[in-house]
Design an enzyme around this catalytic site. Structure first.
Site, PDB file in Angstrom:
ATOM      1  N   CYS A 138       9.126   5.675  -4.274  1.00 45.14           N
ATOM      2  CA  CYS A 138       8.051   4.713  -4.468  1.00 45.14           C
ATOM      3  C   CYS A 138       8.352   3.505  -3.580  1.00 45.14           C
ATOM      4  CB  CYS A 138       7.964   4.282  -5.932  1.00 45.14           C
ATOM      5  SG  CYS A 138       6.791   2.939  -6.202  1.00 45.14           S
ATOM      6  N   ASP A 147      10.025   9.949  -6.495  1.00 47.40           N
ATOM      7  CA  ASP A 147       8.814  10.676  -6.852  1.00 47.40           C
ATOM      8  C   ASP A 147       9.045  12.134  -6.494  1.00 47.40           C
ATOM      9  OD1 ASP A 147       7.173   8.510  -7.742  1.00 47.40           O
ATOM     10  OD2 ASP A 147       6.907   7.910  -5.652  1.00 47.40           O
TER      11      ASP A 147
END
Length: 165
Positions: free
Chosen positions: A56, A63
């Site tokens: 992120c 992620d």
């Protein structure tokens, strides 16, 4: 002709190497291609990449996603080991999900100039929301350009049952 000649495989340098250097930051130069022996045929090549990881850009948290890449090759095909190493290079790359999917697609268009390509990211939920960006492209001036528009218009009209992956 059976198999491939050394000349046909001249651009493939990673496949078969026992020791490979992993790039921990985004690196499109890792991607390699080789000649399509059947450019007169329209056919799909699909990759399912269930271990994609990026960061992120705001929090630095990881992620995770499954990335689906499907394309109709023209003159070139992507070499799968180089694709694996390329996707790994996103591991410490900070970008939003939508950006990652579009970057992957654009890098493959630059490498391959395919007739058609689509990239779909199915990211695991964070904060109770999963994000599934989809991007596609059809080569201009071909029926694949129209196919890309139609595919995008009807994309995901019947979404799968979400079970938190």
């Amino acid at each position: 002709m059976n198999g491939r000649s050394k000349q046909e495989l001249a651009g493939v340098t990673l496949l078969g190497k026992q020791k490979v250097s992993y790039s921990y930051s985004y690196n499109p130069d890792i991607l390699e291609s080789f000649a399509n022996k059947h450019p007169e045929n329209d056919y799909f090549v699909k990759f399912n990449c269930p271990e994609f990881t990026s960061l992120c850009p705001m929090t630095g948290q990881p992620d995770f996603a499954t990335i689906y890449i499907a394309y109709v090759p023209d003159k070139l095909l992507v070499e799968s080991k180089s694709l694996k190493l390329y996707l790994f290079s996103f591991r410490n790359h900070g970008d939003f999900h939508e950006d990652c999917v579009n970057i992957i697609m654009k890098d493959l268009i630059k490498l391959l100039s395919p007739k058609y390509i689509e990239v779909w990211g199915k990211f695991t939920p964070r904060g109770g929301i999963s994000i599934d960006p989809y991007a596609n492209y059809g080569k201009q001036g071909t029926h694949w350009e129209k196919a890309a528009t139609e595919r995008l218009l009807w994309h995901d009209m019947y979404p799968e049952k979400i079970d938190n992956r």
